[in-house]
Design an enzyme around this catalytic site. Sequence first.
Site, PDB file in Angstrom:
ATOM      1  N   LYS A  89      44.569  46.862  37.614  1.00  0.00           N
ATOM      2  CA  LYS A  89      44.062  47.914  36.723  1.00  0.00           C
ATOM      3  C   LYS A  89      45.224  48.769  36.203  1.00  0.00           C
ATOM      4  O   LYS A  89      45.277  49.120  35.028  1.00  0.00           O
ATOM      5  CB  LYS A  89      43.015  48.768  37.459  1.00  0.00           C
ATOM      6  CG  LYS A  89      41.685  48.030  37.604  1.00  0.00           C
ATOM      7  CD  LYS A  89      40.707  48.667  38.574  1.00  0.00           C
ATOM      8  CE  LYS A  89      39.491  47.743  38.735  1.00  0.00           C
ATOM      9  NZ  LYS A  89      38.532  48.200  39.749  1.00  0.00           N
TER      10      LYS A  89
ATOM     11  N   GLN B 207      37.734  52.950  43.688  1.00  0.00           N
ATOM     12  CA  GLN B 207      37.567  51.535  44.033  1.00  0.00           C
ATOM     13  C   GLN B 207      36.616  51.386  45.224  1.00  0.00           C
ATOM     14  O   GLN B 207      36.777  52.051  46.246  1.00  0.00           O
ATOM     15  CB  GLN B 207      38.939  50.911  44.351  1.00  0.00           C
ATOM     16  CG  GLN B 207      38.920  49.414  44.551  1.00  0.00           C
ATOM     17  CD  GLN B 207      38.584  48.623  43.297  1.00  0.00           C
ATOM     18  OE1 GLN B 207      38.883  49.045  42.194  1.00  0.00           O
ATOM     19  NE2 GLN B 207      37.961  47.479  43.469  1.00  0.00           N
TER      20      GLN B 207
ATOM     21  N   ASP C 202      33.263  53.385  35.205  1.00  0.00           N
ATOM     22  CA  ASP C 202      32.584  52.274  35.886  1.00  0.00           C
ATOM     23  C   ASP C 202      31.114  52.195  35.456  1.00  0.00           C
ATOM     24  O   ASP C 202      30.453  51.180  35.681  1.00  0.00           O
ATOM     25  CB  ASP C 202      32.595  52.507  37.407  1.00  0.00           C
ATOM     26  CG  ASP C 202      33.698  51.749  38.128  1.00  0.00           C
ATOM     27  OD1 ASP C 202      34.041  50.643  37.676  1.00  0.00           O
ATOM     28  OD2 ASP C 202      34.197  52.268  39.140  1.00  0.00           O
TER      29      ASP C 202
HETATM   30  N1  GUN Z   1      34.725  46.944  43.564  1.00  0.00           N
HETATM   31  C1  GUN Z   1      34.396  45.730  43.088  1.00  0.00           C
HETATM   32  N2  GUN Z   1      34.132  45.800  41.775  1.00  0.00           N
HETATM   33  C2  GUN Z   1      34.320  47.077  41.404  1.00  0.00           C
HETATM   34  C3  GUN Z   1      34.202  47.769  40.171  1.00  0.00           C
HETATM   35  O1  GUN Z   1      33.883  47.209  39.114  1.00  0.00           O
HETATM   36  N3  GUN Z   1      34.489  49.097  40.211  1.00  0.00           N
HETATM   37  C4  GUN Z   1      34.836  49.732  41.349  1.00  0.00           C
HETATM   38  N4  GUN Z   1      35.066  51.034  41.288  1.00  0.00           N
HETATM   39  N5  GUN Z   1      34.941  49.126  42.515  1.00  0.00           N
HETATM   40  C5  GUN Z   1      34.685  47.802  42.536  1.00  0.00           C
END
Ligand code: GUN
Length: 283
Positions: A51, A95, A118
């Site tokens: 990211k 996350q 998200d």
């Molecule tokens: N963990 C697995 N996929 C995601 C996601 O799309 N966003 C976040 N914040 N955590 C995750």
Amino acid sequence: MQLIDGKAVSAAVKEQVKKECEELKKSGVTPGLAVIIVGEDPASQVYVRNKEKACEECGFYSEKYALPENTTQDELNALVKRLNKDERINGILCQLPLPSHLDDKEVINLIEPIKDVDAFHPVNVGAIMIGDYNFLPCTPAGVMELIKSTGVDVKGRKAVVMGRSNIVGKPMAMLLLHADATVEITHSKTADLKEITKSADILVAAIGRAKFVTADMVKEGAVVIDVGMNRDENGKLCGDVDFENVKEKCSFITPVPGGVGPMTISMLMRNTLTAAKLQNNIK
Ligand code: GUN
């Protein structure tokens, strides 16, 4: 069978975001993303690194908060509250999964909906339900882009979503519904699973079980999207779909890795750009 190239579609989305970011910078706005990671989960560390890398590629400002495993709920909440007020930060991502002593719902509810890139906050989830939203959840939105890239029109077709998580399954079904597919959701308690999956023109697997979807569960000519990210018996990365056998039967299929994964990150970049525009009243 044709392979859906997630890396290529993802690169095209990122390129577009980068261009729009350059335009935005002319009006003095640089999109900013804050990523929070708690603990040492190796998979999460890889996602967070990717990211950050994508932010750099798109020309965004980014901050990473790597907090120790023993972080308290109060400390995490305080960080989110501070980032909510920080004008350089347009998007906040925590996350998941969090260590078990922390409550992910509490954190999600604290993030300002306008910074919730998200799209996990109940306000954004509700907006998606009624089809009037600012942000789409990254993975389901990425899947829709991949389906679009095949040229297959989902209108009036049968789509089956395997899995009912808040992150993927439920919003995925909603986006397919918005695109006029006829949608069915299956889960671990579903009876006659194979009968249902075999009826799918578009099959999206998001269950988290290595190679669970076998060729006998797939309709001839189906579009198969594999959201899974698992390890097989040899520790090799694999999806929810038994790729080698299913690929003989379907019209399009996503590989793992190189399918849905890269799309999730590109859609996060798109959401962060959207957040920056919204927060600065730029169309
Ligand atoms: N963990 C697995 N996929 C995601 C996601 O799309 N966003 C976040 N914040 N955590 C995750």
